[in-house]
Design a protein around this motif. Structure first.
Motif, PDB file in Angstrom:
ATOM      1  N   TYR A 188       1.078  -1.333  -0.110  1.00 47.82           N
ATOM      2  CA  TYR A 188      -0.113   0.066   0.137  1.00 47.82           C
ATOM      3  C   TYR A 188       0.737   1.167   0.024  1.00 47.82           C
ATOM      4  N   GLU A 263     -14.737  -2.755 -10.214  1.00 43.81           N
ATOM      5  CA  GLU A 263     -13.484  -3.611 -10.044  1.00 43.81           C
ATOM      6  C   GLU A 263     -12.949  -3.367 -11.553  1.00 43.81           C
ATOM      7  N   LYS A 343      -7.801  -0.478   1.900  1.00 38.49           N
ATOM      8  CA  LYS A 343      -8.982  -1.476   2.115  1.00 38.49           C
ATOM      9  C   LYS A 343     -10.697  -0.566   2.407  1.00 38.49           C
ATOM     10  N   LYS A 350     -10.927   2.079  -5.800  1.00 38.37           N
ATOM     11  CA  LYS A 350      -9.611   1.214  -5.746  1.00 38.37           C
ATOM     12  C   LYS A 350      -9.269   0.410  -6.654  1.00 38.37           C
ATOM     13  N   GLY A 351     -10.227   0.070  -7.380  1.00 41.51           N
ATOM     14  CA  GLY A 351     -10.092  -1.332  -8.535  1.00 41.51           C
ATOM     15  C   GLY A 351      -8.982  -0.892  -9.354  1.00 41.51           C
ATOM     16  N   ILE A 354      -5.359  -0.768  -8.383  1.00 43.20           N
ATOM     17  CA  ILE A 354      -4.740  -2.254  -8.447  1.00 43.20           C
ATOM     18  C   ILE A 354      -4.536  -2.828  -9.901  1.00 43.20           C
ATOM     19  N   SER A 397      -9.075  -5.623  -5.628  1.00 40.57           N
ATOM     20  CA  SER A 397      -8.452  -4.983  -4.556  1.00 40.57           C
ATOM     21  C   SER A 397      -8.752  -5.601  -3.216  1.00 40.57           C
ATOM     22  N   THR A 423      -4.854 -10.747  -5.340  1.00 41.28           N
ATOM     23  CA  THR A 423      -5.919  -9.962  -4.303  1.00 41.28           C
ATOM     24  C   THR A 423      -4.896  -9.551  -3.158  1.00 41.28           C
TER      25      THR A 423
END
Length: 450
Positions: A188, A263, A343, A350-351, A354, A397, A423
């Motif tokens: 992160y 996502e 998280k 956030k998808g 990642i 994510s 993941t």
């Protein structure tokens, strides 16, 4: 402080060749090309002779006229007040795009002095636009990227990196919970910092005397400076008119990514990118420029898996990612605290972060355009070619278990030998695919025996 880079081994392999060609080091600006070459020479006790064509413009005269390699080397020795050992030394031309005749000299050095180690670095676009002087077939290339997560981890936490190295990707099992969480924390952190060497070094320097958040705010300013330097550099190699279009496309990459669904990111849309212009034909030039400058990574959307995958590509259907995850978040002004608590803090956005991270990791391995598979409502974020295998990669994510409907659909249709869901979860293997922690993606594709 020195950053250890994986490219050192590739430079070593090249330097040991008997009849080596001059090496052109490719890479986006500010990824540390000059730094790596100089430290490679230092740590291998190689005497280096450097000319920087941006700061030493009087060196241009060395390459004027029709001359052979001996004449060129004699002038360089005089210019640098040194003696060059053909068999052992390294000749380094930095910012070589500034003078086309220096680029052309690589041809003579290759033909007449193949034993001499010659490396050139600079703007790849600046080098390639000098087509008349380019020594086709007389040089070889090596690509350089921002620090991968593995390189980043080695730089900021040596003990954790040592544990990371003990993970056997050919015999995967559940990773110790304590170390799994520590690696996720560093992952992160990497999303916030990225892999630009200047940014990573700034973090290492300031975190000693400041809180983490204070340090990351300093880092964010460094990232913003880098972004501005990129944007101001567009006109240098593209012209004033084209540079405005390149800027529009560059800024559209992050904006479109941030509008992604939960996502998965969307196909790159052309409308509205360049004011008053529509369609693929209008953006293909600027996008190609950014791709060749290694500031953009394209993933072409395909609907089948017939090899070669290139044959399945429709040139106007693709996704686009930025070359560095830290700069993506800086460009979008993503709150730093959100990245460190990804998280819970970034919700549905956030998808794409990642997915961009995975694109950067895969690009650093393949040095080629990527592929995304879609059929109906199913989408696999990336299809990775490894030897004879086509490996579907689903990116999630969340650290919560979710049904991998698209991945299961792909497995049912094509029955691949390997299938991965990356993941925040710990390792698992069921339903025909492996669930693998995100921080291991580079290790899985570089070290696993396929």
């Amino acid at each position: 402080m020195e950053l250890k880079r994986n490219i050192y081994q590739e430079l070593t392999n090249w330097s040991k060749k008997k009849n080596k060609k001059p090496l052109i080091l490719k890479g986006a600006r500010q990824v540390g090309k000059s730094f790596v070459i100089e430290h490679f020479a230092k740590h291998n006790n190689i005497n280096i002779h450097k000319i920087n064509f941006q700061s030493q413009k009087d060196a241009f005269y060395i390459f004027d006229g029709n001359q052979d390699a001996n004449t060129i080397l004699t002038k360089i020795e005089y210019f640098l007040d040194t003696s060059i050992d053909i068999d052992n030394d390294l000749l380094f031309f930095d910012e070589i795009q500034e003078y086309p005749k220096a680029i052309n000299s690589l041809k003579f050095l290759q033909e007449e002095k193949p034993e001499l180690k010659v490396i050139a670095a600079g703007s790849y676009l600046g080098i390639m636009k000098n087509q008349e002087s380019f020594p086709v077939g007389k040089v070889e290339y090596l690509s350089m990227f921002p620090l991968t997560f593995e390189e980043f981890l080695q730089a900021i936490d040596k003990k954790l990196y040592d544990f990371y190295n003990t993970i056997d990707v050919d015999n995967m099992k559940v990773i110790d919970t304590f170390f799994h969480q520590k690696l996720l924390d560093k992952f992160y952190l990497y999303l916030a910092i990225g892999g630009m060497p200047e940014v990573v070094l700034s973090f290492i320097e300031h975190v000693k005397d400041n809180s983490l958040y204070e340090t990351l705010n300093i880092v964010r300013k460094k990232q913003e400076q880098l972004l501005e330097s990129y944007k101001s550099d567009f006109s240098k190699h593209a012209g004033i008119v084209n540079s405005s279009h390149i800027l529009n496309v560059f800024e559209a990459i992050s904006i479109q990514l941030s509008k992604a669904d939960y996502e998965e990111t969307n196909k790159f849309k052309f409308t509205g990118v360049i004011p008053n212009q529509k369609g693929y034909d209008r953006i293909v030039g600027p996008l190609t420029w950014l791709s060749k400058a290694r500031l953009a990574i394209q993933s072409f959307i395909i609907s089948d898996t017939k090899q070669p995958l290139k044959a399945e590509v429709q040139k106007n259907k693709f996704k686009v990612f930025m070359h560095d995850i830290g700069l993506l978040n800086a460009e979008l002004s993503t709150p730093i605290h959100s990245l460190l608590n990804i998280k819970s803090s970034l919700g549905s956005y956030k998808g794409y972060i990642i997915e961009n991270f995975i694109a950067c990791e895969l690009f650093s391995i393949t040095d080629k355009h990527l592929f995304t598979w879609t059929r109906g409502k199913s989408e696999i974020e990336f299809i990775f070619e490894k030897k004879t295998h086509l490996i579907p990669i689903e990116a999630k994510s969340s650290d919560k278990s979710r049904k991998a409907k698209s991945l299961l659909s792909f497995i049912k249709r094509y029955n691949p030998t390997y299938a991965y869901k990356f993941t925040a979860q710990n390792y698992g293997n069921k339903n025909g695919f492996e669930t693998i922690p995100l921080y291991l993606i580079g290790k899985i594709f570089k070290e696993r025996k396929y």
